[in-house]
Design a protein around this motif. Structure first.
Motif, mmCIF file in Angstrom:
data_model
loop_
_atom_site.group_PDB
_atom_site.id
_atom_site.type_symbol
_atom_site.label_atom_id
_atom_site.label_comp_id
_atom_site.label_asym_id
_atom_site.label_seq_id
_atom_site.Cartn_x
_atom_site.Cartn_y
_atom_site.Cartn_z
ATOM 1 N N ALA A 90 10.319 22.732 17.190
ATOM 2 C CA ALA A 90 10.843 22.001 18.348
ATOM 3 C C ALA A 90 9.921 22.192 19.555
ATOM 4 C CB ALA A 90 12.254 22.480 18.660
ATOM 5 N N GLY A 91 9.684 21.087 20.240
ATOM 6 C CA GLY A 91 8.803 21.119 21.401
ATOM 7 C C GLY A 91 7.376 20.711 21.095
ATOM 8 N N GLU A 92 7.050 20.639 19.830
ATOM 9 C CA GLU A 92 5.687 20.291 19.442
ATOM 10 C C GLU A 92 5.452 18.795 19.629
ATOM 11 O OE1 GLU A 92 4.816 21.587 15.526
ATOM 12 O OE2 GLU A 92 2.671 21.120 15.651
ATOM 13 N N GLU A 93 4.229 18.429 20.003
ATOM 14 C CA GLU A 93 3.827 17.036 20.166
ATOM 15 C C GLU A 93 2.457 16.843 19.528
ATOM 16 O OE1 GLU A 93 5.957 16.255 24.529
ATOM 17 O OE2 GLU A 93 3.787 16.055 24.304
ATOM 18 N N LYS A 94 2.258 15.641 18.933
ATOM 19 C CA LYS A 94 0.955 15.290 18.380
ATOM 20 C C LYS A 94 0.642 13.864 18.822
ATOM 21 C CE LYS A 94 0.069 18.843 15.495
ATOM 22 N NZ LYS A 94 0.393 18.850 14.059
ATOM 23 N N GLU A 95 -0.635 13.598 19.076
ATOM 24 C CA GLU A 95 -1.050 12.262 19.523
ATOM 25 C C GLU A 95 -2.221 11.754 18.709
ATOM 26 O OE1 GLU A 95 -0.921 13.063 24.135
ATOM 27 O OE2 GLU A 95 -1.286 10.943 23.755
ATOM 28 N N LYS A 96 -2.221 10.423 18.513
ATOM 29 C CA LYS A 96 -3.347 9.769 17.858
ATOM 30 C C LYS A 96 -3.397 8.339 18.358
ATOM 31 C CE LYS A 96 -4.985 8.595 13.209
ATOM 32 N NZ LYS A 96 -4.677 8.703 11.768
ATOM 33 N N GLU A 97 -4.412 8.036 19.111
ATOM 34 C CA GLU A 97 -4.586 6.696 19.683
ATOM 35 C C GLU A 97 -3.318 6.291 20.456
ATOM 36 O OE1 GLU A 97 -7.761 5.143 16.307
ATOM 37 O OE2 GLU A 97 -5.852 4.114 16.532
ATOM 38 N N ARG A 98 -2.637 5.243 20.044
ATOM 39 C CA ARG A 98 -1.459 4.760 20.789
ATOM 40 C C ARG A 98 -0.155 5.429 20.337
ATOM 41 N NH1 ARG A 98 -4.856 0.857 19.613
ATOM 42 N NH2 ARG A 98 -3.814 0.290 17.662
ATOM 43 N N LEU A 99 -0.238 6.347 19.415
ATOM 44 C CA LEU A 99 0.946 6.981 18.844
ATOM 45 C C LEU A 99 1.094 8.413 19.332
ATOM 46 C CD1 LEU A 99 0.643 5.847 15.117
ATOM 47 C CD2 LEU A 99 2.000 4.785 16.928
ATOM 48 N N LYS A 157 0.838 -1.205 0.000
ATOM 49 C CA LYS A 157 0.000 0.000 0.000
ATOM 50 C C LYS A 157 0.869 1.250 0.000
ATOM 51 C CE LYS A 157 -4.300 -1.677 1.323
ATOM 52 N NZ LYS A 157 -5.637 -1.156 1.641
ATOM 53 N N GLY A 158 0.233 2.390 -0.282
ATOM 54 C CA GLY A 158 0.946 3.649 -0.209
ATOM 55 C C GLY A 158 1.044 4.154 1.215
ATOM 56 N N PRO A 159 1.968 5.084 1.471
ATOM 57 C CA PRO A 159 2.090 5.659 2.821
ATOM 58 C C PRO A 159 0.812 6.382 3.225
ATOM 59 C CG PRO A 159 4.051 6.143 1.510
ATOM 60 C CD PRO A 159 3.033 5.582 0.574
ATOM 61 N N GLU A 160 0.449 6.188 4.494
ATOM 62 C CA GLU A 160 -0.730 6.841 5.062
ATOM 63 C C GLU A 160 -0.265 7.907 6.043
ATOM 64 O OE1 GLU A 160 -3.138 4.136 7.285
ATOM 65 O OE2 GLU A 160 -4.330 5.711 8.207
ATOM 66 N N PHE A 161 -0.724 9.139 5.849
ATOM 67 C CA PHE A 161 -0.287 10.252 6.684
ATOM 68 C C PHE A 161 -0.732 10.084 8.129
ATOM 69 C CE2 PHE A 161 0.731 14.348 8.102
ATOM 70 C CZ PHE A 161 -0.384 14.919 8.693
ATOM 71 N N LEU A 162 0.211 10.352 9.061
ATOM 72 C CA LEU A 162 -0.103 10.303 10.486
ATOM 73 C C LEU A 162 -0.053 11.684 11.135
ATOM 74 C CD1 LEU A 162 1.996 7.158 11.557
ATOM 75 C CD2 LEU A 162 -0.497 7.297 11.296
ATOM 76 N N PHE A 163 1.123 12.337 11.078
ATOM 77 C CA PHE A 163 1.329 13.591 11.807
ATOM 78 C C PHE A 163 2.199 14.556 11.008
ATOM 79 C CE2 PHE A 163 -0.271 11.819 15.634
ATOM 80 C CZ PHE A 163 0.316 10.587 15.858
ATOM 81 N N THR A 164 2.002 15.854 11.274
ATOM 82 C CA THR A 164 2.936 16.890 10.871
ATOM 83 C C THR A 164 3.398 17.620 12.119
ATOM 84 O OG1 THR A 164 1.626 17.260 8.870
ATOM 85 C CG2 THR A 164 3.335 18.860 9.372
ATOM 86 N N LEU A 165 4.721 17.857 12.209
ATOM 87 C CA LEU A 165 5.299 18.653 13.291
ATOM 88 C C LEU A 165 6.064 19.795 12.658
ATOM 89 C CD1 LEU A 165 6.664 15.632 15.350
ATOM 90 C CD2 LEU A 165 4.673 17.034 15.949
ATOM 91 N N TYR A 166 5.955 20.991 13.254
ATOM 92 C CA TYR A 166 6.548 22.162 12.615
ATOM 93 C C TYR A 166 7.706 22.766 13.394
ATOM 94 C CZ TYR A 166 2.362 22.077 9.698
ATOM 95 O OH TYR A 166 1.361 21.698 8.840
#
Lengths: 112, 113
Positions: free
Chosen positions: A53-62, A42-51
């Motif tokens: 230093a210090g930034e955090e993003k969460e999705k379920e267990r990630l 399959k093709g890559p599926e987008f998860l997160f963008t970070l812009y």
């Protein structure tokens, strides 16, 4: 030249065993860092963008975090369905700001 | 949800043939991309288009050309296929350059015999 190094190349975990994937980058001005998940065939599926230093993003267990030199993808209590290749990519803020530079990925296997 | 559709999942062609790979996106994105993915080499950009009829070369354009006649459609052309072009080809689109993610199709696995 932009460079992205991911480690480890492969990681085996037991279900429920938390861990982190590393993405080290060298870029002349970071415009964005992207995490993708890719399943076989399959093709890559987008998860997160970070812009920045210090930034955090969460999705379920990630959870993705960013410093000035690296990003981590933390996986908490993984399940077998989290098995995939995880790709990190950067875009610089200079003239080639359309271009994603990818790492080679970390192949994650979660055993039940 | 963004949907990027590639016309073929698997394709087998012969050396010297002219090969067309098609990609369509349904989100009115300005920008479209073609990559190839090879074991040990990762994803590499072949061509990029930022508007209809506009294109830029990526890192490995040799042996390829592209066509974008309509906003939603981006075609990759192998002018005279060679065995070293056997690969997984991935199309992507994005709304903006740089700070917006690229969304990928499921790829075309192309074999050149």
């Amino acid at each position: 030249e932009d460079q992205v190094t991911q480690s480890p190349e492969a990681l085996r975990l037991q279900e429920g065993e938390s861990s982190s994937l590393n993405c080290s980058y060298t870029v002349s001005g970071l415009r964005g860092l992207f995490w993708y998940r890719q399943d076989p065939g399959k093709g890559p599926e987008f998860l997160f963008t970070l812009y920045s230093a210090g930034e955090e993003k969460e999705k379920e267990r990630l959870k993705a975090t960013l410093t000035k030199k690296e990003s981590f993808l933390h996986i908490t209590a993984p399940k077998p369905e989290d098995s995939a290749t995880y790709l990190c990519a950067v875009v610089n803020s200079g003239g080639s700001n359309y271009k994603l530079t990818f790492g080679k990925g970390t192949l994650l296997t979660v055993n039940p | 949800d963004v949907k990027v559709t590639q016309s073929s999942r698997y394709l087998v062609k012969r050396t010297g043939e002219k090969v067309f790979l098609e990609c369509v996106q349904d989100m009115d994105h300005e920008n479209m991309f073609w990559y190839r993915q090879d074991p040990g080499l990762g994803l590499r950009l072949i061509y990029f288009s930022y508007d209809v009829k506009m294109k830029e070369k990526g890192d490995i354009p040799e042996g390829y050309s592209v066509s974008r006649e309509k906003k939603e459609r981006f075609s990759l052309i192998l002018e005279s296929a060679s065995t070293n072009q056997t690969s997984m080809y991935l199309c992507a689109s994005s709304r903006q350059i740089g700070n917006q993610p690229q969304h990928f199709g499921d790829g075309t696995r192309l074999s050149i015999l």
